[in-house]
Design an enzyme around this catalytic site. Structure first.
Site, PDB file in Angstrom:
ATOM      1  N   ASP A  66      21.986 -16.557  19.376  1.00 56.35           N
ATOM      2  CA  ASP A  66      21.829 -16.790  17.937  1.00 56.35           C
ATOM      3  C   ASP A  66      23.132 -17.150  17.239  1.00 56.35           C
ATOM      4  O   ASP A  66      23.137 -17.892  16.260  1.00 56.35           O
ATOM      5  CB  ASP A  66      21.200 -15.578  17.252  1.00 56.35           C
ATOM      6  N   ASP A  69      27.483 -14.077  19.792  1.00 55.11           N
ATOM      7  CA  ASP A  69      27.243 -13.083  20.838  1.00 55.11           C
ATOM      8  C   ASP A  69      26.357 -13.688  21.917  1.00 55.11           C
ATOM      9  O   ASP A  69      26.098 -14.892  21.925  1.00 55.11           O
ATOM     10  CB  ASP A  69      26.613 -11.821  20.231  1.00 55.11           C
ATOM     11  N   TYR A 217      18.819  -7.637  13.237  1.00 51.45           N
ATOM     12  CA  TYR A 217      17.889  -8.530  12.545  1.00 51.45           C
ATOM     13  C   TYR A 217      16.658  -7.754  12.116  1.00 51.45           C
ATOM     14  O   TYR A 217      15.535  -8.032  12.556  1.00 51.45           O
ATOM     15  CB  TYR A 217      17.518  -9.726  13.436  1.00 51.45           C
ATOM     16  N   GLU A 469      31.813 -16.606  11.753  1.00 53.40           N
ATOM     17  CA  GLU A 469      30.830 -16.705  12.842  1.00 53.40           C
ATOM     18  C   GLU A 469      29.796 -17.784  12.542  1.00 53.40           C
ATOM     19  O   GLU A 469      29.194 -17.792  11.472  1.00 53.40           O
ATOM     20  CB  GLU A 469      30.126 -15.367  13.061  1.00 53.40           C
TER      21      GLU A 469
END
Length: 491
Positions: A66, A69, A217, A469
């Site tokens: 995603d 990571d 999430y 990120e």
């Protein structure tokens, strides 16, 4: 003051939207998990996650990481896929030579989702134990943390993740219908089955999977929006009245849905301005507003009214504006990865502007009239800001422009590639690379980072992951935005 800044930035654009579009799609190749094809263009990435699912005898190889990571979180992955598919559905003609790559990006996800939904009454929601993964700063090719598969079922339901996967499969079926009818039919058939499962066995994966998905999430807004969202896309793909009737019958659940509070994190405010991997409210209203020829004019008018409210929630000069804007004109909402809001809401503004044009309508926000052209202008300011028309004169897309983030929070980008360092880099060997002041050795071309703060400040640091990120759900709606503006600038 903000409005003047927004107008000024818009007048000095001159960006190469075609180049940015190509790079925004290329980014997804850098996020691939699984066995990479010979056509892989970001060649510093190699095969990874080839045993995903093997511990339980299931093939869960493929899909996307995603962000920075190495976990495959299927909830945001599915929404990113839906948005890629919607981007192609709306702007296919503008994509030109990038269309095959956009289709590849969608198919990389849908092939994986077909695997994740192959067992009746079971949907795989995630692969990878997130705490150990986030503890280790490892290349995906070196992963030695647990690749635990997590699933939802009839006994432990997860309506939001299942319905979002159904939406992604249905939206993608529309995209592939003209180029691969057999694959399109397969996607649509599976979308129907998964939606039926999500609707029949209702519950949140917050409860079924728990700490594996929260706080990463969590579904804060409830699963009702995902069910309506999936039904909307199934109607678009099938034109079957039952799906439209489902949307109409359940709109009241969406209207009065209260944002949940999880782990003492407050949520709330105007749901009309909510659209992203968690909340589908504004997207549902814009998508459903397309159906202005439906017989039930009262509910049709409600969709349009709510889509108008969305516009008035984000328009800079609106008296009912819900979002904030930075001094340089960046749309801003609280929380991390702020550019996800700018890309997603800009996409909706453009799509709704197109619908308004067809209906010869404007939006009235109090005493302010918003024309379709004004909606497009607001979206263009956001796209241009991302590409470098901002107080720092900095592009927030890696590889675009002369100045862009060099130290993004991304494991694969920040560690030497296997070509340069074939030896294994272990979990605890990260410090020299993470803490280095040198630019990342591998350029994740097209990646859009979380972006600056509300004062237009940006710290180019791996440690500041809220800002540095990149994520798939920032890029996915931006693909459609850039395709639209590319089409407007071409002769």
């Amino acid at each position: 003051m903000v409005l003047m800044a927004v107008m000024a930035v818009s007048e000095v654009s001159g960006h190469d939207y075609g180049d940015a579009l190509s790079k925004s799609i290329l980014f997804f190749e850098g996020q691939r998990s699984g066995k990479l094809p010979s056509s892989q263009r970001l060649t510093w990435r190699k095969d990874s996650g080839l045993q995903d699912g093997a511990e339980i005898g299931v093939d869960l190889v493929g899909g996307y990481y995603d962000a920075g990571d190495n976990v495959k979180f299927n909830f945001p992955m599915a929404w990113s896929t839906t948005m890629l598919a919607w981007s192609v559905s709306e702007f296919r003609k503008q994509m030109g030579q990038d269309l095959p790559h956009a289709l590849d990006a969608i198919r990389w996800a849908t092939d994986y989702f077909l695997k994740a939904t192959i067992e009746p009454g079971l949907v795989y929601a995630q692969v990878g134990e997130p705490y150990s993964d986030h503890y280790c700063w490892e290349r995906p090719e070196d992963m030695d943390t647990p690749r635990t598969p997590y699933s939802v079922s009839t006994e432990s339901p997860g309506s939001e993740v299942s319905a979002e996967i159904a939406a992604a499969l249905a939206a993608a079926s529309l995209v592939f219908r003209s180029v691969d009818r057999g694959y399109s039919d397969q996607l649509l058939s599976r979308a129907k089955t998964v939606f039926e499962f999500a609707d029949k066995y209702r519950g949140s994966y917050n409860d079924s999977i728990g700490s594996a998905v929260c706080p990463f999430y969590c579904d804060y807004s409830g699963y009702e929006d995902e069910l309506i969202w999936a039904a909307s896309w199934l109607f678009m793909a099938t034109k079957e009245p039952d799906y439209w009737n489902y949307v109409v019958a359940n709109m009241d659940n969406l209207q009065y849905c209260k944002f949940k509070t999880i782990n003492s994190l407050p949520n709330g405010g105007s749901s009309f301005a909510e659209f992203g991997w968690d909340s589908k409210h504004a997207g549902i209203n814009v998508l459903a507003s397309k159906q202005i020829v439906m017989e039930d004019s009262n509910y049709t008018n409600l969709f349009v009214l709510n889509a108008d409210r969305f516009v008035c929630s984000v328009l800079p000069e609106s008296p009912t504006k819900y979002v904030k804007y930075s001094p340089g004109g960046l749309l801003f909402k609280e929380g991390g990865s702020n550019l996800q809001h700018g890309t997603a809401l800009s996409f909706l503004l453009i799509v709704y502007a197109r619908y308004l044009n067809r209906a010869n309508r404007d939006v009235q926000c109090g005493d302010v009239k918003a024309t379709p052209g004004r909606l497009i202008q607001v979206a263009r300011v956001q796209a241009d800001y991302i590409l470098g028309s901002n107080p720092l004169n900095m592009s927030y897309m890696v590889g675009y422009g002369g100045k862009f983030p060099q130290r993004i929070h991304h494991r694969g980008s920040s560690l030497p590639s296997l070509d340069e360092h074939p030896q294994h880099i272990g979990c605890k060997d990260w410090e020299p690379y993470f803490e280095s002041s040198s630019p990342n050795p591998n350029q994740l071309t097209g990646a859009v980072v979380g972006g600056p703060d509300i004062e237009d400040r940006y710290n180019d640091s791996r440690a500041h992951f809220v800002h540095s990120e990149p994520t798939t759900y920032i890029n996915a709606p931006l693909v459609g935005v850039l395709a639209f503006f590319k089409g407007r600038t071409e002769p």
